[in-house]
Design a protein around this motif. Structure first.
Motif, PDB file in Angstrom:
ATOM      1  N   LEU A  44     -62.392  59.328 -74.438  1.00 50.29           N
ATOM      2  CA  LEU A  44     -61.334  59.159 -75.432  1.00 50.29           C
ATOM      3  C   LEU A  44     -61.625  59.992 -76.680  1.00 50.29           C
ATOM      4  N   VAL A  52     -53.387  60.951 -84.068  1.00 49.43           N
ATOM      5  CA  VAL A  52     -53.775  60.536 -82.719  1.00 49.43           C
ATOM      6  C   VAL A  52     -53.660  59.019 -82.664  1.00 49.43           C
ATOM      7  N   PRO A  99     -54.776  55.985 -80.381  1.00 49.13           N
ATOM      8  CA  PRO A  99     -55.468  55.325 -79.265  1.00 49.13           C
ATOM      9  C   PRO A  99     -54.693  54.092 -78.813  1.00 49.13           C
ATOM     10  N   VAL A 125     -63.574  57.410 -82.171  1.00 47.26           N
ATOM     11  CA  VAL A 125     -62.621  58.501 -82.354  1.00 47.26           C
ATOM     12  C   VAL A 125     -62.692  59.045 -83.779  1.00 47.26           C
ATOM     13  N   VAL A 128     -53.821  58.611 -77.293  1.00 46.98           N
ATOM     14  CA  VAL A 128     -55.152  58.833 -76.733  1.00 46.98           C
ATOM     15  C   VAL A 128     -55.374  57.695 -75.740  1.00 46.98           C
ATOM     16  N   GLY A 142     -61.216  63.685 -75.902  1.00 50.58           N
ATOM     17  CA  GLY A 142     -59.794  63.995 -75.773  1.00 50.58           C
ATOM     18  C   GLY A 142     -59.087  64.035 -77.112  1.00 50.58           C
ATOM     19  N   ALA A 143     -59.450  63.124 -78.020  1.00 47.64           N
ATOM     20  CA  ALA A 143     -58.835  63.104 -79.349  1.00 47.64           C
ATOM     21  C   ALA A 143     -59.136  64.386 -80.109  1.00 47.64           C
ATOM     22  N   LEU A 168     -56.909  67.168 -78.860  1.00 45.59           N
ATOM     23  CA  LEU A 168     -55.552  67.030 -79.385  1.00 45.59           C
ATOM     24  C   LEU A 168     -55.476  67.438 -80.854  1.00 45.59           C
TER      25      LEU A 168
END
Length: 320
Positions: free
Chosen positions: A142, A157, A159, A170, A114, A145-146, A149
Motif C-alpha cells: 500500500l 491518496v 487508503p 502511507v 489506495v 503504491g501510494a 500515485l
C-alpha cells in the motif's frame, strides 16, 4: 411556521443547509480495455471510461465548478494476481490516468484510492495467506503504491483498504519520497455493506471475490468503533476522513463531525446511486429531486464533501 414557506425566495432566505457544486466530488470508473468501455448494467447512468473519455468528462466537471474527481480502475483480468503486482506498475492505468488529467485538466483535483482489490485475483483489499488477510504484509505494498500515485501527480491518496496502521505507513512513505504535500483522505469508517454490489460489477471484482470482507471492514451495527477508527487515523496523519457507505450512515457522519471537527466526507456508493437511478427510470420517483435531497442530507449531517457518481448531474441541477 408556514408563513416562511410561502414562496421560493423566503424558503431560500431561511434555509439552514446549503448544497453547492463545491461540495461535490465526481467518482468515475476507468478501464484499460476497449471492450470493457461503456455502460455498467447494474449501475444505470454510469459507464467505464477510457482515458480520452475520462479527460473529456473531467473537463466538463471542471467547467461546472466541481473541485475534484476520484478514480476507480477496471483492469484487464489477465493483469490480476495474488500479489496485486499491477498496483505497483508506474506505467499502469491509474498512474497514466493521473498524468493525463494533470496535463490536460490541471484545474481539477485528483483523488485516487489506495487499495488492492482492483488488482488481486481474489478480490480482497489485502494480501492473503491461505484464507486470511495478512494485515502487515499488505501495508508495504500500500505504501509503495501510494508513492507511485503521488509521483504520477495525485493530489490526494485515499487508503480504502481498512488495514490497521496503514495511514501512518502511507504518510511516512510519502514524506520520505519527497511528497509531504500530498494529502491523505482516509476511508476511516468503511462498513462491510451490501451497497457495494454495482461497484464490484463496475471494476470486475464481483465474480472474483472469495468470501466477504467482514474481517476487516466494519460491522454495520457499530458506532463507537467508527469513532475509534477515526481517532487512530487522525493520529497517524490523515488530513480528511470518510464514511462509506453514505446515506445509511448519516448518524456516523454526524458523530464524527461533532466529535472531531475535521473535514468529513461521505461516499454516496454505487448501490445508493443505482437505487436513485432505477427509481427514476421506472417512474417510481423523481430521480433529480432524490439526488439533490440525498446530497443535502449529507451536508445537513455535517459532511464537508460528498463523493458521488451523480456529481455532474447534480452540478447542472444546482446551476439551473
Amino acid at each position: 411556521m408556514r408563513r416562511k414557506r410561502q414562496s421560493a425566495w423566503s424558503r431560500d432566505l431561511v434555509r439552514e443547509t446549503r448544497l453547492t457544486v463545491a461540495d461535490l466530488v465526481l467518482t468515475t470508473v476507468i478501464t484499460d480495455s476497449e471492450s470493457a468501455e461503456g455502460p455498467v448494467p447494474s449501475l444505470p447512468g454510469v459507464a467505464r471510461l477510457g482515458l480520452d473519455a475520462l479527460v473529456a468528462q473531467a473537463r466538463e466537471a471542471a467547467s461546472l465548478g466541481i473541485p475534484a474527481i476520484a478514480l476507480f480502475p477496471h483492469i484487464d483480468p489477465s493483469k490480476k494476481d495474488g500479489s496485486a503486482s499491477e498496483a505497483l506498475n508506474a506505467d499502469g492505468l491509474v498512474p497514466n490516468a493521473i498524468r493525463r488529467l494533470k496535463a490536460e485538466v490541471p484545474e481539477i483535483g485528483v483523488i485516487v484510492d489506495v487499495a488492492l482489490d482492483p488488482f488481486t485475483d481474489h478480490g480482497h483489499d489485502g494480501l492473503m495467506q491461505g484464507d486470511v488477510i495478512d494485515n502487515d504484509s499488505t501495508l508495504d505494498i500500500l505504501a509503495r503504491g501510494a508513492v507511485i500515485l503521488a509521483e504520477a501527480g495525485a493530489d490526494i491518496v485515499a487508503p480504502s483498504d481498512m488495514m490497521d496502521g496503514r495511514i501512518g505507513i502511507v504518510r511516512d512513505a510519502l514524506d520520505e519520497a519527497g511528497h509531504p504535500d500530498v494529502m491523505i483522505l482516509s476511508y476511516a469508517a468503511k462498513y462491510a455493506s451490501a451497497f457495494y454490489g454495482p461497484y464490484r460489477d463496475a471494476i470486475g471484482t464481483a465474480s472474483a471475490l472469495r468470501g466477504d470482507k467482514r474481517t476487516y471492514q466494519m460491522d454495520p451495527a457499530n458506532t463507537e468503533e467508527a469513532l475509534h477508527e477515526v481517532a487512530m487515523d487522525l493520529n497517524e496523519g490523515a488530513d480528511m476522513v470518510m464514511v462509506k457507505p453514505g446515506l445509511p450512515y448519516l448518524d456516523i457522519c454526524h458523530r464524527i463531525k461533532t466529535e472531531f471537527g475535521v473535514p468529513t466526507f461521505a461516499f454516496q456508493v454505487s448501490g445508493e446511486y443505482a437505487m436513485i437511478q432505477s427509481a427514476g427510470e421506472n417512474g417510481w420517483a423523481d430521480s433529480d429531486r432524490l439526488l439533490l435531497e440525498t446530497l443535502t442530507a449529507f451536508r445537513r449531517a455535517g459532511c464537508d464533501a460528498v463523493l458521488t457518481y451523480g456529481a455532474i448531474r447534480a452540478a447542472k441541477l444546482l446551476k439551473s
